[in-house]
Design a protein around this motif. Structure first.
Motif, PDB file in Angstrom:
ATOM      1  N   PRO A   1      -4.416   9.765   7.651  1.00 33.58           N
ATOM      2  CA  PRO A   1      -3.198   9.857   6.839  1.00 33.58           C
ATOM      3  C   PRO A   1      -2.755   8.468   6.371  1.00 33.58           C
ATOM      4  O   PRO A   1      -2.967   7.487   7.081  1.00 33.58           O
ATOM      5  N   SER A   2      -2.174   8.393   5.174  1.00 29.87           N
ATOM      6  CA  SER A   2      -1.724   7.080   4.704  1.00 29.87           C
ATOM      7  C   SER A   2      -0.555   7.209   3.744  1.00 29.87           C
ATOM      8  O   SER A   2      -0.344   8.246   3.117  1.00 29.87           O
ATOM      9  N   LEU A   3       0.202   6.105   3.628  1.00 27.15           N
ATOM     10  CA  LEU A   3       1.387   6.064   2.771  1.00 27.15           C
ATOM     11  C   LEU A   3       1.012   5.592   1.372  1.00 27.15           C
ATOM     12  O   LEU A   3       0.383   4.556   1.216  1.00 27.15           O
ATOM     13  N   GLN A   4       1.415   6.352   0.357  1.00 25.80           N
ATOM     14  CA  GLN A   4       1.306   5.907  -1.035  1.00 25.80           C
ATOM     15  C   GLN A   4       2.729   5.647  -1.512  1.00 25.80           C
ATOM     16  O   GLN A   4       3.509   6.586  -1.680  1.00 25.80           O
ATOM     17  N   ARG A   5       3.033   4.391  -1.740  1.00 25.56           N
ATOM     18  CA  ARG A   5       4.395   4.042  -2.148  1.00 25.56           C
ATOM     19  C   ARG A   5       4.782   4.693  -3.471  1.00 25.56           C
ATOM     20  O   ARG A   5       3.963   4.803  -4.376  1.00 25.56           O
ATOM     21  N   TYR A   6       6.059   5.083  -3.591  1.00 26.89           N
ATOM     22  CA  TYR A   6       6.547   5.607  -4.861  1.00 26.89           C
ATOM     23  C   TYR A   6       6.832   4.498  -5.867  1.00 26.89           C
ATOM     24  O   TYR A   6       6.646   4.667  -7.061  1.00 26.89           O
TER      25      TYR A   6
ATOM     26  N   GLN B   1     -10.408  10.146  -8.077  1.00 24.58           N
ATOM     27  CA  GLN B   1     -10.137   9.833  -9.483  1.00 24.58           C
ATOM     28  C   GLN B   1      -8.632   9.649  -9.712  1.00 24.58           C
ATOM     29  O   GLN B   1      -8.192   8.749 -10.431  1.00 24.58           O
ATOM     30  N   PHE B   2      -7.846  10.503  -9.064  1.00 25.02           N
ATOM     31  CA  PHE B   2      -6.388  10.397  -9.165  1.00 25.02           C
ATOM     32  C   PHE B   2      -5.901   9.068  -8.577  1.00 25.02           C
ATOM     33  O   PHE B   2      -5.055   8.389  -9.159  1.00 25.02           O
ATOM     34  N   LEU B   3      -6.463   8.693  -7.438  1.00 25.28           N
ATOM     35  CA  LEU B   3      -6.030   7.446  -6.790  1.00 25.28           C
ATOM     36  C   LEU B   3      -6.415   6.239  -7.632  1.00 25.28           C
ATOM     37  O   LEU B   3      -5.648   5.274  -7.721  1.00 25.28           O
ATOM     38  N   LEU B   4      -7.566   6.326  -8.289  1.00 24.81           N
ATOM     39  CA  LEU B   4      -7.974   5.232  -9.175  1.00 24.81           C
ATOM     40  C   LEU B   4      -7.010   5.126 -10.360  1.00 24.81           C
ATOM     41  O   LEU B   4      -6.572   4.035 -10.740  1.00 24.81           O
ATOM     42  N   GLN B   5      -6.649   6.269 -10.934  1.00 27.49           N
ATOM     43  CA  GLN B   5      -5.700   6.245 -12.050  1.00 27.49           C
ATOM     44  C   GLN B   5      -4.345   5.706 -11.592  1.00 27.49           C
ATOM     45  O   GLN B   5      -3.664   4.995 -12.336  1.00 27.49           O
ATOM     46  N   HIS B   6      -3.972   6.030 -10.351  1.00 30.39           N
ATOM     47  CA  HIS B   6      -2.704   5.528  -9.835  1.00 30.39           C
ATOM     48  C   HIS B   6      -2.743   4.013  -9.690  1.00 30.39           C
ATOM     49  O   HIS B   6      -1.781   3.304 -10.012  1.00 30.39           O
ATOM     50  N   GLU B   7      -3.894   3.509  -9.229  1.00 28.45           N
ATOM     51  CA  GLU B   7      -4.067   2.054  -9.105  1.00 28.45           C
ATOM     52  C   GLU B   7      -3.933   1.398 -10.478  1.00 28.45           C
ATOM     53  O   GLU B   7      -3.289   0.348 -10.624  1.00 28.45           O
ATOM     54  N   LEU B   8      -4.523   2.045 -11.489  1.00 28.77           N
ATOM     55  CA  LEU B   8      -4.443   1.500 -12.848  1.00 28.77           C
ATOM     56  C   LEU B   8      -3.006   1.561 -13.378  1.00 28.77           C
ATOM     57  O   LEU B   8      -2.556   0.638 -14.070  1.00 28.77           O
ATOM     58  N   GLU B   9      -2.296   2.641 -13.043  1.00 22.92           N
ATOM     59  CA  GLU B   9      -0.876   2.730 -13.444  1.00 22.92           C
ATOM     60  C   GLU B   9      -0.118   1.495 -12.982  1.00 22.92           C
ATOM     61  O   GLU B   9       0.653   0.900 -13.739  1.00 22.92           O
ATOM     62  N   LEU B  10      -0.335   1.120 -11.705  1.00 23.23           N
ATOM     63  CA  LEU B  10       0.388  -0.027 -11.147  1.00 23.23           C
ATOM     64  C   LEU B  10      -0.043  -1.320 -11.829  1.00 23.23           C
ATOM     65  O   LEU B  10       0.787  -2.192 -12.110  1.00 23.23           O
ATOM     66  N   ALA B  11      -1.350  -1.431 -12.128  1.00 17.45           N
ATOM     67  CA  ALA B  11      -1.852  -2.642 -12.785  1.00 17.45           C
ATOM     68  C   ALA B  11      -1.276  -2.752 -14.194  1.00 17.45           C
ATOM     69  O   ALA B  11      -0.858  -3.836 -14.626  1.00 17.45           O
ATOM     70  N   LEU B  12      -1.250  -1.634 -14.910  1.00 18.09           N
ATOM     71  CA  LEU B  12      -0.713  -1.677 -16.281  1.00 18.09           C
ATOM     72  C   LEU B  12       0.785  -1.939 -16.267  1.00 18.09           C
ATOM     73  O   LEU B  12       1.325  -2.602 -17.149  1.00 18.09           O
ATOM     74  N   GLN B  13       1.463  -1.439 -15.249  1.00 21.61           N
ATOM     75  CA  GLN B  13       2.898  -1.736 -15.137  1.00 21.61           C
ATOM     76  C   GLN B  13       3.111  -3.245 -14.926  1.00 21.61           C
ATOM     77  O   GLN B  13       4.006  -3.837 -15.522  1.00 21.61           O
TER      78      GLN B  13
ATOM     79  N   ILE C   1      -4.208   7.275 -21.830  1.00 20.96           N
ATOM     80  CA  ILE C   1      -4.664   5.890 -21.653  1.00 20.96           C
ATOM     81  C   ILE C   1      -5.374   5.744 -20.302  1.00 20.96           C
ATOM     82  O   ILE C   1      -6.459   5.157 -20.222  1.00 20.96           O
ATOM     83  N   LEU C   2      -4.790   6.322 -19.256  1.00 21.46           N
ATOM     84  CA  LEU C   2      -5.382   6.219 -17.913  1.00 21.46           C
ATOM     85  C   LEU C   2      -6.742   6.917 -17.863  1.00 21.46           C
ATOM     86  O   LEU C   2      -7.698   6.394 -17.280  1.00 21.46           O
ATOM     87  N   GLU C   3      -6.824   8.102 -18.482  1.00 26.67           N
ATOM     88  CA  GLU C   3      -8.084   8.853 -18.452  1.00 26.67           C
ATOM     89  C   GLU C   3      -9.170   8.096 -19.210  1.00 26.67           C
ATOM     90  O   GLU C   3     -10.300   7.948 -18.721  1.00 26.67           O
ATOM     91  N   ASN C   4      -8.824   7.593 -20.397  1.00 30.96           N
ATOM     92  CA  ASN C   4      -9.822   6.855 -21.184  1.00 30.96           C
ATOM     93  C   ASN C   4     -10.305   5.620 -20.444  1.00 30.96           C
ATOM     94  O   ASN C   4     -11.503   5.338 -20.405  1.00 30.96           O
ATOM     95  N   ALA C   5      -9.372   4.892 -19.845  1.00 31.45           N
ATOM     96  CA  ALA C   5      -9.726   3.598 -19.252  1.00 31.45           C
ATOM     97  C   ALA C   5     -10.518   3.750 -17.953  1.00 31.45           C
ATOM     98  O   ALA C   5     -11.232   2.827 -17.562  1.00 31.45           O
TER      99      ALA C   5
ATOM    100  N   ILE D   1       5.405   2.372 -17.569  1.00 30.85           N
ATOM    101  CA  ILE D   1       6.110   2.633 -16.315  1.00 30.85           C
ATOM    102  C   ILE D   1       5.536   3.924 -15.735  1.00 30.85           C
ATOM    103  O   ILE D   1       5.491   4.949 -16.429  1.00 30.85           O
ATOM    104  N   PRO D   2       5.029   3.897 -14.509  1.00 30.96           N
ATOM    105  CA  PRO D   2       4.391   5.090 -13.954  1.00 30.96           C
ATOM    106  C   PRO D   2       5.288   6.316 -14.089  1.00 30.96           C
ATOM    107  O   PRO D   2       6.519   6.220 -14.004  1.00 30.96           O
ATOM    108  N   HIS D   3       4.649   7.463 -14.302  1.00 33.39           N
ATOM    109  CA  HIS D   3       5.367   8.721 -14.501  1.00 33.39           C
ATOM    110  C   HIS D   3       6.410   8.965 -13.416  1.00 33.39           C
ATOM    111  O   HIS D   3       7.574   9.273 -13.700  1.00 33.39           O
ATOM    112  N   TYR D   4       5.988   8.838 -12.158  1.00 33.47           N
ATOM    113  CA  TYR D   4       6.921   9.132 -11.057  1.00 33.47           C
ATOM    114  C   TYR D   4       8.150   8.224 -11.130  1.00 33.47           C
ATOM    115  O   TYR D   4       9.275   8.662 -10.875  1.00 33.47           O
ATOM    116  N   SER D   5       7.931   6.948 -11.505  1.00 35.93           N
ATOM    117  CA  SER D   5       9.043   6.002 -11.587  1.00 35.93           C
ATOM    118  C   SER D   5      10.009   6.382 -12.707  1.00 35.93           C
ATOM    119  O   SER D   5      11.225   6.258 -12.544  1.00 35.93           O
TER     120      SER D   5
END
Ligand code: FAD
Ligand code: 8R5
Length: 449
Positions: free
Chosen positions: A91-96, A373-385, A419-423, A393-397
């Motif tokens: 189990p692990s924490l994914q920050r919001y 794949q979702f976790l990779l896109q999430h990582e990219l969300e943070l990088a693009l932010q 953008i996330l899917e393409n990249a 700005i990430p969707h959840y934010s």
């Protein structure tokens, strides 16, 4: 010109009713609130079980305007992120958010409701408990409430329906205005369970998180309570393939399901069998209406206007945002019909956007949060932010930490998803990302906020 009669009658002293009464009493309105149930400050909160809700920035901002934020946050438990419990693995924490300024709060519904009622009453709102709206004569402007014994006729200037998903006021408005009410029921339901405190009186699992056990077509979640317990909710289909509520009926069945699919949660819930059999199976749906108001005589807000599925944790947050928006409209317009029409025009697209996003977040929570794949896109969300903090700005934010309109969140999130899917297409790490192309897409497609 005669001053407008600033007199308002609110049906329902739940979350929206309590907050709206406070905001309008603050502004000098004469406020009456009628509530079907008894006064929770006298009899204890109906239901008895402690039920918690996630409070995010939209709801918190409205509470700030009512001066009720400090009191509520005193007993809130901070949730920094999703604590994901995969079927296999650690189990692990994914920050919001980026840090502890971007968190959501777990709060007790009963305590929140009481804080709001106290605030409303101290500002002069009159609260009438054990008064269930039964009938409205819109021509005579008289609302009839059923009480302990007798009927109570209450002349009104205008009625606000804050009476929840099963709104009686909505039913009374229906013959007078083309509401075109539609409910879309989800084929999944839910059951609440409880994790008690540990033997040393502390939390049994990480306190400052919203726990998720994603299992594809179903899931469990757990939110912390300030008395060191967690309220666990199992979501799964009503019927169909195992597991579903038709196949998992007894405490014994539930025990077997948890042994198979939620093995790390099972020892945390000592009364699983009892809770499962004693607690009702909840139903979930989305309510759509074409209209929310009847000229200057009635308006629906909160769940009464736009109940939604719970998966974004935004039902209360959206209802609170409604209250603040309505108070603004009543400041801006002298004419109630104009104020109600402007409120409806502003809020309906936003309500429909969060209703859609709430449905979409179920798939994300139950199926995606442990997907590579979702976790990779999430990582990219943070990088693009980090590269474009004013644009990407990430969707959840956008949903949970900002107050931009939900309808704008929906539009921008759709662009961002592409953008996330393409990249990330064909990649298993961010190493291969074409940053020049990704940056160009962000700058071209997303206006700065
Ligand atoms: P309610 O809070 O339901 O209030 C309606 C009130 O009207 C009640 O007090 C009721 O007794 C009263 N009433 C009903 N009929 C009558 C009548 N005829 N006459 C007089 N009074 C009447 N939202 C979030 O944002 N985050 C969360 O984490 C979250 N978790 C949830 C967990 C659960 C288990 C549930 C069920 C909902 C959750 N929600 C959450 C959604 C949230 O509870 C609702 O969106 C919110 O309460 C809506 O507020 P409301 O005032 O419109 O309705
Ligand atoms: N409501 C919540 C989220 C989003 C969490 C995330 C989800 C229980 C009946 Cl299902 C659910 C969320 O995306 O990581 N924030 O807050 C609350 C939720 O369910 C509530 C407790 C619930 C209705 C039962």
């Amino acid at each position: 010109m005669a001053a407008k009669p600033k007199q308002i009658t609110i049906v329902g002293a739940g979350l929206a009713g309590g907050l709206l009464a406070t905001l309008l009493a603050q502004r000098g309105w004469s406020v009456d609130v009628f509530e079907r149930r008894g006064d929770p400050r006298m009899h204890g909160y109906a239901g008895g079980r402690s039920i918690n809700l996630a409070l995010a920035e939209r709801g918190l901002h409205a509470l700030r305007q009512a001066g009720a934020d400090a009191e509520v946050l005193k007993r809130a438990v901070m949730m920094r992120g999703r604590f994901v419990h995969p079927l296999h693995g650690t189990p692990s924490l994914q920050r919001y958010g980026r840090d502890d300024s971007e968190v959501i709060w777990s709060i007790d519904r009963g305590e929140l409701n009481i804080s709001l009622l106290d605030a409303a009453e101290s500002l002069g709102a009159r609260l009438h408990f054990d008064r269930r709206l039964d009938h409205v004569d819109f021509d005579a402007r008289i609302a009839t409430f059923k009480g302990d014994a007798a009927d109570h006729a209450h002349p009104f200037n205008t009625l606000i329906g804050a009476d929840g998903a099963g709104s009686s006021l909505r039913g009374q408005m229906a013959p007078h205005v083309a509401l075109n009410e539609r409910s879309e029921w989800l084929d999944h339901g839910y059951k609440e369970l409880e994790i008690p405190p540990a033997s040393d009186g502390g939390f049994r699992i990480e306190a400052n998180a919203l726990h998720i056990w994603p299992r594809g077509h179903y899931m469990c979640i757990a939110l912390p309570n300030d008395e060191r317990t967690f309220t666990v909710t199992l979501f799964m289909p009503h019927d169909g393939d195992y597991p579903s509520f038709t196949q998992v009926q007894t405490g014994e069945d539930a025990q077997a399901l948890f042994e198979r699919d939620f093995a790390d949660a099972l020892p945390l819930i000592p009364e699983l069998r009892e809770d499962f059999e004693a607690n009702p199976t909840g139903i979930l749906g989305t309510l759509y209406l074409d209209r929310w108001h009847l000229d200057n005589r009635a308006l629906l807000i909160g769940d009464a206007a736009h109940a939604m599925v719970p998966f974004h944790g935004q039902g209360m947050n959206c209802a609170f945002e409604d209250c603040a928006a309505l108070a603004d409209m009543l400041d801006a317009y002298d004419d109630l019909t104009e104020a109600f029409a402007a409120f409806e025009a502003l809020r309906k697209p936003d309500a429909e956007a969060i209703q859609q996003m709430a449905l979409e977040n179920y798939i994300e929570m139950r199926d995606k949060v442990d997907d590579a794949q979702f976790l990779l896109q999430h990582e990219l969300e943070l990088a693009l932010q980090a590269r474009h903090p004013d644009r990407f700005i990430p969707h959840y934010s956008m949903v949970s930490f900002m107050r931009i309109r939900y309808s704008l969140v929906l539009q921008r999130s759709e662009i961002q998803r592409h953008i996330l899917e393409n990249a990330t297409h064909g990649l298993d790490s961010l190493d291969g990302v074409d940053w020049a192309a990704a940056d160009a897409a962000v700058i071209e497609q997303l206006e700065p906020l």
